[in-house]
Design a protein around this motif. Sequence first.
Motif, PDB file in Angstrom:
ATOM      1  N   LEU A  84       0.860  -1.285  -0.035  1.00  0.00           N
ATOM      2  CA  LEU A  84      -0.008   0.087  -0.092  1.00  0.00           C
ATOM      3  C   LEU A  84       0.753   1.226   0.124  1.00  0.00           C
ATOM      4  CD1 LEU A  84      -2.813  -0.948   2.499  1.00  0.00           C
ATOM      5  CD2 LEU A  84      -2.902  -0.648  -0.174  1.00  0.00           C
ATOM      6  N   ASN A  85       1.886   1.055   0.781  1.00  0.00           N
ATOM      7  CA  ASN A  85       2.794   2.519   0.456  1.00  0.00           C
ATOM      8  C   ASN A  85       3.453   2.779  -0.738  1.00  0.00           C
ATOM      9  OD1 ASN A  85       2.756   3.110   3.447  1.00  0.00           O
ATOM     10  ND2 ASN A  85       4.458   1.759   3.841  1.00  0.00           N
ATOM     11  N   ALA A  87       1.897   1.450  -3.568  1.00  0.00           N
ATOM     12  CA  ALA A  87       0.839   1.922  -4.388  1.00  0.00           C
ATOM     13  C   ALA A  87       0.368   3.388  -4.107  1.00  0.00           C
ATOM     14  CB  ALA A  87      -0.531   1.182  -3.968  1.00  0.00           C
ATOM     15  N   ALA A  88       0.324   4.011  -2.912  1.00  0.00           N
ATOM     16  CA  ALA A  88       0.342   5.429  -2.596  1.00  0.00           C
ATOM     17  C   ALA A  88       1.143   6.105  -3.485  1.00  0.00           C
ATOM     18  CB  ALA A  88       0.059   5.689  -1.039  1.00  0.00           C
ATOM     19  N   ASP A  89       2.598   5.810  -3.284  1.00  0.00           N
ATOM     20  CA  ASP A  89       3.528   6.501  -3.989  1.00  0.00           C
ATOM     21  C   ASP A  89       3.258   6.525  -5.621  1.00  0.00           C
ATOM     22  OD1 ASP A  89       6.091   7.989  -3.894  1.00  0.00           O
ATOM     23  OD2 ASP A  89       7.333   5.995  -4.508  1.00  0.00           O
ATOM     24  N   VAL A  91       0.457   5.848  -7.137  1.00  0.00           N
ATOM     25  CA  VAL A  91      -0.737   6.783  -7.846  1.00  0.00           C
ATOM     26  C   VAL A  91      -0.790   8.155  -7.694  1.00  0.00           C
ATOM     27  CG1 VAL A  91      -2.954   6.780  -7.045  1.00  0.00           C
ATOM     28  CG2 VAL A  91      -2.306   4.655  -7.501  1.00  0.00           C
ATOM     29  N   VAL A  92      -0.237   8.735  -6.295  1.00  0.00           N
ATOM     30  CA  VAL A  92      -0.183   9.998  -6.154  1.00  0.00           C
ATOM     31  C   VAL A  92       1.022  10.431  -6.782  1.00  0.00           C
ATOM     32  CG1 VAL A  92      -0.113  11.855  -4.588  1.00  0.00           C
ATOM     33  CG2 VAL A  92      -1.454   9.773  -3.948  1.00  0.00           C
ATOM     34  N   ASP A 103       6.059  12.824  -3.746  1.00  0.00           N
ATOM     35  CA  ASP A 103       7.167  11.716  -3.904  1.00  0.00           C
ATOM     36  C   ASP A 103       8.428  12.069  -2.922  1.00  0.00           C
ATOM     37  OD1 ASP A 103       6.115   9.865  -5.438  1.00  0.00           O
ATOM     38  OD2 ASP A 103       7.010  10.627  -7.290  1.00  0.00           O
ATOM     39  N   TRP A 106       6.685  11.598   0.935  1.00  0.00           N
ATOM     40  CA  TRP A 106       6.293  10.488   1.517  1.00  0.00           C
ATOM     41  C   TRP A 106       7.163   9.466   1.891  1.00  0.00           C
ATOM     42  CZ3 TRP A 106       1.902   8.503   3.476  1.00  0.00           C
ATOM     43  CH2 TRP A 106       1.821   7.281   3.370  1.00  0.00           C
ATOM     44  N   ALA A 108       7.950   6.302   0.915  1.00  0.00           N
ATOM     45  CA  ALA A 108       7.531   4.803   0.980  1.00  0.00           C
ATOM     46  C   ALA A 108       8.617   4.012   1.239  1.00  0.00           C
ATOM     47  CB  ALA A 108       6.788   4.414  -0.359  1.00  0.00           C
TER      48      ALA A 108
END
Length: 124
Positions: A84-85, A87-89, A91-92, A103, A106, A108
């Motif tokens: 999920l970390n 994926a968030a990196d 997607v956003v 980036d 965050w 990740a």
Amino acid sequence: MVTDNELSNATPKQRAAVRRTRTVARILDESVRVPGTNFRFGVDPLVGILPVSGDTAVAVLSFYIVFEAVRLGVPPKTLAMMGLNIAADVVVGSIPILGTLFDAVWKANVRNVALLEEQIEKSE
């Protein structure tokens, strides 16, 4: 991050894996310090400037940390959090301009290494 001394009860295999993952996280998330500040960023936001391919390339490199965690027997719940970390990196991070800034903050990979270290501490 945990110091090597705090991982003193870890096996040599675990300590080596943590050193490798820390190196990857440092390169991707914290390799460059902004002069005059304590803020650091890495290759991730720089490569992420390239639309789609940049974030995809960084995600592939980020999964190396997850691969090491799998090899060390980290529980599926923690592996999911690591995914999920990333994926968030991705997607956003794919959003122009805002994604590059995201980036940079965050991190990740640093988060994922911390999750790995936490699991190693629990297993000791």
